[in-house]
Design a protein around this motif. Structure first.
Motif, short mmCIF file in Angstrom:
data_model
loop_
_atom_site.label_atom_id
_atom_site.label_comp_id
_atom_site.label_asym_id
_atom_site.label_seq_id
_atom_site.Cartn_x
_atom_site.Cartn_y
_atom_site.Cartn_z
N SER A 65 26.51 7.93 8.71
CA SER A 65 25.43 8.18 7.75
C SER A 65 25.12 6.95 6.88
N VAL A 66 25.20 5.77 7.50
CA VAL A 66 24.90 4.53 6.76
C VAL A 66 23.38 4.31 6.83
N VAL A 67 22.74 4.33 5.69
CA VAL A 67 21.29 4.15 5.68
C VAL A 67 20.84 3.47 4.39
N VAL A 68 19.91 2.53 4.58
CA VAL A 68 19.24 1.84 3.46
C VAL A 68 17.77 2.23 3.56
N PRO A 69 17.10 2.54 2.45
CA PRO A 69 15.67 2.89 2.54
C PRO A 69 14.89 1.81 3.29
N ARG A 72 13.69 -1.38 1.75
CA ARG A 72 14.68 -2.24 1.08
C ARG A 72 15.60 -2.94 2.06
N ARG A 73 15.32 -2.84 3.35
CA ARG A 73 16.23 -3.42 4.35
C ARG A 73 16.11 -4.93 4.43
N ARG A 74 17.12 -5.54 5.05
CA ARG A 74 17.17 -6.99 5.32
C ARG A 74 17.29 -7.80 4.05
N GLY A 75 17.82 -7.18 3.00
CA GLY A 75 18.04 -7.93 1.76
C GLY A 75 19.51 -7.95 1.35
N GLY A 76 20.39 -7.55 2.25
CA GLY A 76 21.82 -7.60 1.95
C GLY A 76 22.40 -6.28 1.44
N LEU A 77 21.54 -5.27 1.24
CA LEU A 77 22.06 -4.00 0.71
C LEU A 77 22.96 -3.28 1.70
N GLY A 78 22.60 -3.33 2.99
CA GLY A 78 23.40 -2.63 3.99
C GLY A 78 24.82 -3.19 4.04
N ARG A 79 24.92 -4.50 4.05
CA ARG A 79 26.24 -5.13 4.05
C ARG A 79 27.04 -4.73 2.81
N ALA A 80 26.40 -4.79 1.65
CA ALA A 80 27.09 -4.44 0.40
C ALA A 80 27.51 -2.96 0.42
N ALA A 103 23.98 -1.84 16.23
CA ALA A 103 25.21 -2.54 16.65
C ALA A 103 25.25 -3.99 16.16
N PRO A 104 24.16 -4.76 16.22
CA PRO A 104 24.24 -6.16 15.75
C PRO A 104 24.57 -6.25 14.26
N PHE A 105 24.05 -5.31 13.48
CA PHE A 105 24.36 -5.29 12.04
C PHE A 105 25.86 -5.09 11.83
N PHE A 106 26.44 -4.09 12.52
CA PHE A 106 27.86 -3.81 12.34
C PHE A 106 28.73 -4.92 12.93
N ALA A 107 28.27 -5.56 14.00
CA ALA A 107 29.03 -6.68 14.56
C ALA A 107 29.17 -7.79 13.52
C1 LIG Z 1 21.51 -0.68 9.58
C2 LIG Z 1 21.01 -0.81 8.12
C3 LIG Z 1 21.89 0.04 7.22
C4 LIG Z 1 21.12 -2.29 7.71
O1 LIG Z 1 20.74 -2.38 6.34
P1 LIG Z 1 20.15 -3.75 5.73
O2 LIG Z 1 20.07 -3.60 4.26
O3 LIG Z 1 18.91 -4.11 6.46
O4 LIG Z 1 21.30 -4.78 6.14
P2 LIG Z 1 21.58 -6.22 5.50
O5 LIG Z 1 20.32 -6.76 4.92
O6 LIG Z 1 22.76 -6.14 4.60
O7 LIG Z 1 21.97 -7.04 6.80
C5 LIG Z 1 23.21 -7.70 6.96
C6 LIG Z 1 23.08 -8.61 8.16
O8 LIG Z 1 22.80 -7.83 9.33
C7 LIG Z 1 21.55 -8.25 9.92
N1 LIG Z 1 20.88 -7.06 10.40
C8 LIG Z 1 20.49 -5.99 9.67
N2 LIG Z 1 19.92 -5.08 10.49
C9 LIG Z 1 19.95 -5.61 11.73
C10 LIG Z 1 19.51 -5.16 13.00
N3 LIG Z 1 18.93 -3.95 13.16
N4 LIG Z 1 19.68 -5.97 14.07
C11 LIG Z 1 20.25 -7.19 13.93
N5 LIG Z 1 20.71 -7.66 12.75
C12 LIG Z 1 20.56 -6.88 11.67
C13 LIG Z 1 20.81 -8.92 8.78
O9 LIG Z 1 19.87 -9.84 9.26
C14 LIG Z 1 21.93 -9.60 8.02
O10 LIG Z 1 22.31 -10.80 8.69
P3 LIG Z 1 22.83 -12.09 7.88
O11 LIG Z 1 24.08 -11.64 7.14
O12 LIG Z 1 23.08 -13.09 8.95
O13 LIG Z 1 21.73 -12.42 6.94
C15 LIG Z 1 19.52 -0.38 8.00
O14 LIG Z 1 18.76 -1.12 8.94
C16 LIG Z 1 19.29 1.10 8.24
O15 LIG Z 1 19.37 1.90 7.31
N6 LIG Z 1 18.97 1.48 9.52
C17 LIG Z 1 18.68 2.87 9.87
C18 LIG Z 1 19.92 3.74 9.89
C19 LIG Z 1 20.97 3.27 10.88
O16 LIG Z 1 20.69 2.89 12.02
N7 LIG Z 1 22.26 3.33 10.44
C20 LIG Z 1 23.40 2.94 11.25
C21 LIG Z 1 24.03 4.10 11.98
S1 LIG Z 1 25.21 4.94 10.98
#
Ligand SMILES: CC(C)(COP(=O)(O)OP(=O)(O)OC[C@H]1O[C@@H](n2cnc3c(N)ncnc32)[C@H](O)[C@@H]1OP(=O)(O)O)[C@@H](O)C(=O)NCCC(=O)NCCS
Length: 159
Positions: A65-69, A72-80, A103-107
């Motif tokens: 249930s990881v979700v950022v509005p 507001r994405r791609r600004g570091g909130l998801g990582r934080a 998957a790339p985000f979590f990787a």
């Molecule tokens: C996945 C999610 C939480 C990421 O949130 P976010 O705020 O965009 O993430 P961040 O800005 O902190 O990104 C951290 C890094 O991941 C990268 N990244 C984020 N989303 C990415 C994606 N879909 N594909 C590739 N890279 C991604 C960012 O570019 C950033 O890279 P950097 O550290 O080199 O700058 C958001 O896209 C989301 O809510 N998605 C829909 C719900 C979902 O799929 N949840 C996961 C399943 S539980």
């Protein structure tokens, strides 16, 4: 960016359900027992920066249930958000997740893809992995336990 603050919420939180639905994430089991959910807020006015959840699976955890509005994405909130959520885990249990698109985000946070056959039974038995998530979802693991050399070699074969 201001630091993200996590507040624990229940699975019946209406804004959690709304955010998960908007992101096409499962909501069928969020009110079941054994899950902890969090709302992340930022700024002096506590703007919502996202939601997350943890589910205990034996000695391991399911991050879910990881979700950022969307706006507001791609600004570091998801990582934080993920880092703050994982900081709630007090033991060294491994953390698993299933994702269809992120998957790339979590990787980037240290998770590695694993095959279903190497996933512990308690994790596979969660409703997320056993019935809700499509079988095509990528399963990922963040190893947090200290391994002996033999354990490590074994894990590598399983990947
Ligand atoms: C996945 C999610 C939480 C990421 O949130 P976010 O705020 O965009 O993430 P961040 O800005 O902190 O990104 C951290 C890094 O991941 C990268 N990244 C984020 N989303 C990415 C994606 N879909 N594909 C590739 N890279 C991604 C960012 O570019 C950033 O890279 P950097 O550290 O080199 O700058 C958001 O896209 C989301 O809510 N998605 C829909 C719900 C979902 O799929 N949840 C996961 C399943 S539980």
């Amino acid at each position: 960016m201001s630091a993200v603050r996590l507040e624990q919420i229940t699975g019946s939180d209406a804004r959690l359900r709304q955010a998960l639905t908007a992101a096409d994430l499962p909501t069928d089991d969020i009110e079941d027992d054994g899950r902890a959910f969090f709302r992340a807020v930022v700024g002096e006015d506590d703007q919502i920066a996202g939601f997350s959840g943890l589910e205990r699976c034996g000695s391991d955890y399911l991050l879910r249930s990881v979700v950022v509005p969307a706006d507001r994405r791609r600004g570091g909130l998801g990582r934080a958000l993920v880092e703050a959520t994982l900081a709630n885990i007090e033991d060294d249990g491994d953390v698993f997740l299933a994702t269809t698109h992120a998957a790339p985000f979590f990787a980037g946070l240290g998770f590695v893809e694993v095959q279903r056959q190497s996933v512990p039974g308690a994790v596979l038995a969660t409703r997320q992995l056993s019935s809700i998530c499509p079988s095509s979802a990528t399963i990922m693991k963040l190893a947090r336990q200290s391994h002996t050399a033999t354990d490590h070699d074994h894990d590598r074969q399983d990947l």
